[in-house]
Design a protein around this motif. Structure first.
Motif, short mmCIF file in Angstrom:
data_model
loop_
_atom_site.label_atom_id
_atom_site.label_comp_id
_atom_site.label_asym_id
_atom_site.label_seq_id
_atom_site.Cartn_x
_atom_site.Cartn_y
_atom_site.Cartn_z
N THR A 21 -14.71 -4.61 12.58
CA THR A 21 -14.13 -3.47 11.86
C THR A 21 -13.36 -3.96 10.64
OG1 THR A 21 -14.03 -2.11 13.84
CG2 THR A 21 -12.56 -1.51 12.05
N LEU A 22 -12.53 -4.97 10.81
CA LEU A 22 -11.78 -5.51 9.68
C LEU A 22 -12.70 -6.06 8.59
CD1 LEU A 22 -8.85 -7.33 11.49
CD2 LEU A 22 -8.70 -5.29 10.06
N ALA A 24 -15.89 -5.23 8.03
CA ALA A 24 -16.65 -4.14 7.41
C ALA A 24 -15.81 -3.38 6.39
CB ALA A 24 -17.17 -3.17 8.48
N VAL A 25 -14.58 -3.05 6.76
CA VAL A 25 -13.71 -2.30 5.85
C VAL A 25 -13.30 -3.18 4.67
CG1 VAL A 25 -11.47 -1.14 5.66
CG2 VAL A 25 -12.93 -0.71 7.63
N TRP A 28 -16.57 -3.63 2.34
CA TRP A 28 -17.09 -2.41 1.70
C TRP A 28 -16.75 -2.31 0.22
CZ3 TRP A 28 -14.00 2.42 1.31
CH2 TRP A 28 -14.71 3.45 0.70
N LEU A 46 -7.39 -2.95 1.80
CA LEU A 46 -7.86 -2.16 2.94
C LEU A 46 -7.84 -2.96 4.23
CD1 LEU A 46 -10.81 -0.15 1.37
CD2 LEU A 46 -8.66 0.77 2.25
N ALA A 47 -8.25 -4.22 4.15
CA ALA A 47 -8.23 -5.07 5.35
C ALA A 47 -6.80 -5.26 5.84
CB ALA A 47 -8.89 -6.41 5.06
N MET A 50 -5.64 -2.00 7.48
CA MET A 50 -6.28 -1.84 8.79
C MET A 50 -5.68 -2.80 9.82
SD MET A 50 -8.59 0.58 8.84
CE MET A 50 -9.75 0.19 10.13
N TRP A 76 -10.17 4.52 14.59
CA TRP A 76 -10.10 3.19 13.99
C TRP A 76 -11.47 2.55 13.90
CZ3 TRP A 76 -10.41 -2.17 14.58
CH2 TRP A 76 -9.65 -2.91 13.68
N VAL A 79 -13.82 4.27 11.44
CA VAL A 79 -13.70 3.85 10.04
C VAL A 79 -14.59 2.63 9.78
CG1 VAL A 79 -12.10 2.86 8.34
CG2 VAL A 79 -11.41 4.85 9.70
N GLY A 80 -14.60 1.69 10.70
CA GLY A 80 -15.46 0.52 10.55
C GLY A 80 -16.93 0.88 10.58
N ALA A 83 -17.80 2.54 7.35
CA ALA A 83 -17.92 1.58 6.25
C ALA A 83 -19.29 0.91 6.27
CB ALA A 83 -16.81 0.52 6.35
#
Length: 114
Positions: A21-22, A24-25, A28, A46-47, A50, A76, A79-80, A83
């Motif tokens: 997730t981290l 990907a966000v 992006w 963003l990372a 997050m 949460w 969002v990943g 992204a």
């Protein structure tokens, strides 16, 4: 013995999902048609946001539990997944979503998370 192995594997998958997730966000913004400075600032920013949100609400020491924890995780990880989806990696986003759901269900069934 087998149950402890399954729990360890599920915890490892959960950690991998958190990192994914981290990543990907954070990645992006690097797909945007902006200057390198804007992309770098947005990606790192963003990372960092997050990671702070996860540290506050998602980490094992957080006070969230029950339905609040489930809602937080869906948002949460959503969002990943979003992204990845907007980067036009739809199959990867679908796989990410499936792994998240299976992991979350197992975590509750195995009493790894309240």
């Amino acid at each position: 013995m087998v149950l402890s192995i399954i729990k360890a594997l599920n915890a490892t998958v959960a950690f991998a999902l958190e990192l994914a997730t981290l990543v990907a966000v954070g990645y992006w913004p690097f797909t945007w048609q902006q200057s390198t400075a804007v992309r770098a600032f947005a990606g790192l920013g963003l990372a960092a946001v997050m990671a702070s949100v996860w540290g506050t609400f998602g980490s094992p020491g957080s006070s969230l539990s029950g339905v609040g924890r489930i809602v937080f995780e869906v948002c949460w990880f959503g969002v990943g997944i979003a992204a990845v989806y907007v980067m036009r990696r739809r199959r990867l986003a679908l796989g990410f979503a499936v792994v998240f759901v299976v992991n979350a269900v197992l975590a509750r069934v195995l009493h790894q998370i309240d």
